[in-house]
Structure formats: C-alpha cells, structure tokens
Scaffold this motif. Sequence first.
Motif, mmCIF file in Angstrom:
data_model
loop_
_atom_site.group_PDB
_atom_site.id
_atom_site.type_symbol
_atom_site.label_atom_id
_atom_site.label_comp_id
_atom_site.label_asym_id
_atom_site.label_seq_id
_atom_site.Cartn_x
_atom_site.Cartn_y
_atom_site.Cartn_z
ATOM 1 N N UNK A 205 -32.354 4.179 -18.481
ATOM 2 C CA UNK A 205 -31.944 5.555 -18.137
ATOM 3 C C UNK A 205 -33.190 6.424 -17.965
ATOM 4 N N UNK A 208 -35.541 13.266 -16.524
ATOM 5 C CA UNK A 208 -36.572 14.027 -15.818
ATOM 6 C C UNK A 208 -36.956 15.288 -16.589
ATOM 7 N N UNK A 210 -38.970 18.897 -15.900
ATOM 8 C CA UNK A 210 -39.547 19.719 -14.843
ATOM 9 C C UNK A 210 -40.950 20.207 -15.186
ATOM 10 N N UNK A 218 -33.837 19.704 -24.419
ATOM 11 C CA UNK A 218 -32.629 18.998 -23.943
ATOM 12 C C UNK A 218 -32.885 17.501 -23.838
ATOM 13 N N UNK A 222 -31.007 14.519 -26.163
ATOM 14 C CA UNK A 222 -30.277 13.383 -25.582
ATOM 15 C C UNK A 222 -30.820 12.057 -26.129
ATOM 16 N N UNK B 265 -28.867 26.982 -20.409
ATOM 17 C CA UNK B 265 -29.653 25.911 -19.777
ATOM 18 C C UNK B 265 -29.584 24.600 -20.565
ATOM 19 N N UNK B 266 -29.460 24.705 -21.878
ATOM 20 C CA UNK B 266 -29.360 23.473 -22.681
ATOM 21 C C UNK B 266 -28.015 22.784 -22.416
ATOM 22 N N UNK B 269 -28.190 21.230 -18.907
ATOM 23 C CA UNK B 269 -29.039 20.037 -18.808
ATOM 24 C C UNK B 269 -28.383 18.831 -19.481
ATOM 25 N N UNK B 270 -27.809 19.094 -20.646
ATOM 26 C CA UNK B 270 -27.259 17.970 -21.416
ATOM 27 C C UNK B 270 -25.927 17.480 -20.856
ATOM 28 N N UNK B 274 -27.033 14.934 -16.298
ATOM 29 C CA UNK B 274 -26.979 13.495 -15.993
ATOM 30 C C UNK B 274 -26.196 13.170 -14.717
ATOM 31 N N UNK B 278 -30.554 15.381 -13.269
ATOM 32 C CA UNK B 278 -31.347 15.918 -14.388
ATOM 33 C C UNK B 278 -32.382 16.933 -13.959
ATOM 34 N N UNK B 279 -33.147 17.408 -14.954
ATOM 35 C CA UNK B 279 -34.186 18.440 -14.756
ATOM 36 C C UNK B 279 -33.621 19.667 -14.051
ATOM 37 N N UNK B 280 -32.442 20.112 -14.503
ATOM 38 C CA UNK B 280 -31.818 21.256 -13.839
ATOM 39 C C UNK B 280 -32.014 22.550 -14.627
ATOM 40 N N UNK B 281 -32.545 22.455 -15.852
ATOM 41 C CA UNK B 281 -32.510 23.656 -16.691
ATOM 42 C C UNK B 281 -33.346 24.810 -16.144
ATOM 43 N N UNK B 282 -34.441 24.492 -15.473
ATOM 44 C CA UNK B 282 -35.262 25.586 -14.929
ATOM 45 C C UNK B 282 -34.513 26.387 -13.885
#
Lengths: 438, 309
Positions: A205, A208, A210, A218, A222, B265-266, B269-270, B274, B278-282
């Motif tokens: 898995x 990512x 940023x 986060x 996980x 944002x948490x 993201x969590x 998925x 991913x890496x969407x919090x910004x």
Amino acid sequence: MHIGRSIRTVPLAVLALASMVGMAAAYELTIPSMDYRTGPYAPNGIPFANGWTDYWTLLNERDGGINGVKIKVVPCETAYNTKQGVECYEKTKGVGNGAIIYQPLSTGITYQLIPKASVDKIPIHSMGYGRTSAANGKIFKWIFNFPATYWSQASALVKYIGEQEGGMDKLKGKKIFLVYHNSAYGKEPIRTLEKLAEKHGFTYRGLAVDHPGQEQKSTWLQIRRDKPDWILMWGWGVMNQVAIKEAASIRYPMDHFIGVWWSGSENDVKPAGAAATGYLSGAFHQPGAGFQVHKDIIKYVYDSGKATDSAFKARVGEVLYNRGMAAAMYASEAVRNAMKIHGKKEVTGEMMRDGLETLEVTAERLKELGMEGFTYPVKITCENHEGPGLVAVQRWDGKKWSIISKFYEPDREVVGALIKEDSEKYAKENNIKPRDCS
Amino acid sequence: MMFFLEATIAGLLAGVMYSLVALGFVLIFKASGVFNFAQGVMALFAALTLVGLLQGTVPFVHTNNPDWALPAWLAIIITILVMILLAVLIERLILRHLVNQEHIILFMATLGLAYVLEGAGDLIWGSDVKVLDLGLPQGANDWLLDNYDLYVEKIEMVAAVTAVLLVTVLAIFFHKTRIGRALRAVADDHQAALSVGISLRTIWVIVWSVSGIVALVAGVMWGAKSGIQFSLSLIALKALPVLMLGGFTSIPGAIIGGLIIGVGEKWAEIYAGPYIGGAIENWFAYMLALIFLLFRPQGLFGEKIIERV
C-alpha cells in the motif's frame, strides 16, 4: 591620418590577440553545478553540492585538473524547483567551452531535461534518481543513471526484508507500505513494488505525503491502524525528519522502517534524536570521512581556503556529501575516459557521452583514487546505463551511519521487464528507434 | 470508534498548530489592513535566531561556539528583542514610506520582505537543519497510549495549552490595556484614530512586534516537530485556508478556523484519501475554505465589508 588610425588599431589588435592566446591557454572543462542551497530542500542540497564541488576543486588543486586541463565549476541555484532547474540548464549549457555533463539532483528536473539532452548533445547523469527506464541505453542514449536505479533499489530492499523474515517465501501475507513524497521522484518505485507484491504475495500500500511534508499525522495514524510489517520511505527534505519522528512517536520499530538512499542522511535522523536509533536506509557507498580522498579534500580544499563553504569542514564525510563526491568522481573518470578514447583534451558533450558509455571504475581504480572500498566497481555499456544496480542497507546507531548488510542484487526478472516495457513505450511515444548495441 | 476519536483529536491539535501561524496574520491585518505575506518567514527567522543563540552559532560563519551558547530564558528574551527590533526596522524602512498606499502595494512590500528575511536568515544562521532543544516534551503521551491505546503527541498538547494562553493574553492586551484599545481604534478607523492623537507609527511597531512574538511561538512549536529549517516558512500555506474560513480580522476566528480545517483535512485524508489517490489534505483544506466563502465571503467571524457605491 591612415597612420594615426593604424596606430590606434595596434593596441586593439594586440589586446584581441592576447585574449585569444589567453583563451587558448586557459582551456577549461565546464561542469555545471545544479545546486540547491536555498529553499526548503537546502539542508539536503548543500551537502551534495559541497561534495560535488569540493571534489572538482581537489582535482584542480592537487592534480592541476584532469590530465592538465582545469575544471571550471559553474554553480546555478535550482532550489529543487523543476522550472528553475530547466532555466539553470539553459543558462549554463553554453558557458565557457560548453557544459559537458549535468547532474540535476532532482527527478523532476531530470524528466524535463531528458528530451533536451539529445538535442543539445550533453549527457545527463541522474545518479541513483531520475527516470529508471533510462537504464536502457539503446533508447536513452544521453541519459545515465548508474550505479543503481530506484526500481533496483526497491527490489533490493524487498530482498533485504525477505532475508530478515527468513526467506522470500515468508513474505507471503506480510504488509509492506510505502510512504512517498507526492512527486515524480516519490512515485518511481510504485510499479516495482506492485509487481513484487504480486510475485511474493505480500500486501502493498502506498501513502502519499504532499510537499513539503511538514504535517503527516494522517499518514501515521493510518499506519498505526493498519500495522504494516515493514515500511519503505521515498522521502526528501523535511518529510524525512517528520516521518522518522512520527514513526518513533507511534512506537513503530525503527529496524522495520527503511528509507530510500535519499532518506538516509544525518539531516534526516538528527532532529529525531535518540528516537531515530535503529532507522535504516538504502546505500550504494560508505558513509564517513575515513578515506584518503577525504584527507586530501581537507588538505587541498579546506585548509588551503579553496572551499566554497568553508564552515562545512567538520561535516565532510556526511552521507550526502559523500554522494556528491561520488557523482563528481564518476564524472571525472568519464572525462579521463573520453580524453583517452578520443585522444584529445578538449572534451565536448558528445565525447563525454562516449566516456560515460564505456566507463569502468574498477576496485583498483577506486584504490588509486583514495576511495578503496568506498563503493563497488562499476561498468557501463551501450545497453546498460544503470551499471550493477547493487544496494546495501545502512543503519543509524544514534551517532553515525554504518552499512550493516551485504550488497543485494536487484530482482532482474521484475526490474528488467519493467525497464524494457517503460523504455519501449517511451521510444514509441517519442518516435525513437532503438540503437543497435551489438 | 477509538480510531475515529484519535483522528479527530489529531485534527484538532493540528488545527491549533495552524491557528498559531494564522494568529500572526490576523493581528497585522486587523490593525493595518495589510496581509503580511512574510508571516511564515518571520516564524522561521525567529526560530532560527532562537536556535542560533541556544547553540552559540557564530553569525555569518555558521559554526557553533559552545562558549557563546546562551541559556534558554536568555535566548528567548534576546529573540523577542530581535523581533521587536525587526518590527521597528519594518516600520522605519517600509511601512512609513507606504502610508496611504493601496493595500496591494503594502502586500507586495511584505512579499519582498519575505524574500529579504529568508535570505538574511540563511546568511546569518546557515541553511542546515537545526535541532531545537528547549526541553519541550517529544513523542506520544505514554499514559494515554498505554492505558487507552490513544495516540496523542505531547508537543501538540503543549501547543494547545500555549495557544490558549496566547489567546488569553492577546484578549487581555486588546481589551484591557490602553495600547490595546488604541490598536482596536486604529483597526476600526485609521483616520478617526489619528484625529484623536493615536500615533499610527507606534501602533504599527507594536502590532508587528506582537506578531513577531506570535511568530516565535509558532516557529518553536513547528520547529520542535521537524527541526528548524527553511521549510518552516511554508507553514504560512497551512494558515491561509484557516484565515479564509475564520476571517482575517478575528482572533477567535483563527482558532475556530484552525480547528475546523485541522479536523476536516484529517477526516478527508484518512477516510476519502485512499479512494482518490491520497495526499489530499493540502488541497482539501483550501476547498473547505472556499465552500465556506460561498456562504460567508468575510469568513466565519470576519467583518462584513459594506462599501457605498
């Protein structure tokens, strides 16, 4: 009147002649230095840039250059920014007698320079980074990524994990996660790990992070929830330091957390303090300043006041410094090789490419260079621009890095097939006819 | 359920960290209408100065001389004085010459200030990662982790307490002191404040000084997480959605905005990350702020802008 004009012309002619003579006498090899000494990634860019520059200065100061030809290092600040990196390339490629090699130190910049290199006929050495499939020299004539690529590294690290688990068959049912920088660089190992997961039956898995990676809660929540058996990390800059701290905070065992070789420097572990003890990373060369070459650098570069960054003296031998030094060593050996092949001291980009493509750095040669045992021998061929692809694992003991494993061969079956597939796809998209290397 | 609680607490605490940065923006914007682009760099500069004094770094040479290392209390006091001096210089060299200029001109000036400060920090203290050793607690709270399997970082708990104290002190300063009332008067109406004898220049120095001290607090908290390094200046990007959501002129808005952004944002993201790579919090933080803007353009607690046409 004519006499007067002639008299006025004489000094100009003498000046022009003198400058021409001066130019001829001062022929120098132009080596650009794509630095990033500013911005968020500067802590990693500085040691590499110092290692790269100091080695060239050493050759100038100790040996009078390469075969008597001095080296002119032309720095340009990229700030690890792809756009700025391309600007640096354009700005420096024509300086002096013309740049003969680029070491972009950025996968993003390398991707942008790949099509330019063949047009400008200047080779790119993306040492252990950049586009992995550029290892196929039949298609990527101008790009070199020896001594190992990201895909080789991913497969070698999985081999290390397999060995720790008691055999590759024991990987079945295990969970291996990848925490990666959300960029071209960070995404490089994904396909290899997916293929290896299929082959060995482990669960893969990717998570990512940023740019720049200052906040990763986060991701680590996980990881805490899903409890992977092993974590690999493809990080850079502050992302590494935060990740190591977060891993320690959730009590993740450090001996099951392995960074790519760009996530394994002193900068990455020191901010975490004692909590980072036991953290692992990939490596293709030794850490530390215990080699003859380091003593020479201190003597000829730092003690003689020739260093670009004199305050760095105490840090000579850090992992990223040694990597920059290794990159310069490979490039300088390729220059020697190019001079030998072509029987000329005025090296062009094309000659340099020939020098790289037939480069052989043996164990004996490393010894002559004051780098005995520093890294493994390398031999480049027309087909194989990656070289041996060997990767070891190094461990942080709280004070210093030490290599703790043997050098692992990459999984050629998986990596070779992926390189072939990706490079052929690139050739098709860009209308490139593969070279005949036979 | 426990994991959801853990993610929520982590979001709230991360939000507090964002609020610490956002507070500095709010103070300056409230008093002068200037969006200080340099706030993140001020946090970096303050933290660099503090760690340089703690380690005895020789300015411009970047080597550490243990004999020059100062105790924490003295290093903090000197850093605060440096930030006050910086505020004086900013007023003398930049703001004084831009009185009555358009806000966009002042904004551009702070943009330039950001680059100057970043360069100065690099020149004086060097670019390498510095370990901040102020004795702040690190790692997970062992009691919560061992007894309730709940992961909460100690440094974030300290940041939350610090934020509460900071907001309390600022509230007292703004509402109970003469200078504070003068600051509010300037924030309400520059011209009216001037007409009753309030010195705009003094107010600007004070507000930039306070903002510098807030930047020091933010720099210390973030620096304790990652070491002091130049990426600290980018924490300003985390404060922007907080400001958009909470409003540029409200201190409670900066806190509430931070908490909403942090938790939002948490969760995103969590629970959603998925499924979409991913890496969407910004970017999610900005999207959340933009959605709020659709309904309340002035932010949750910002002042409604009404202009006569």
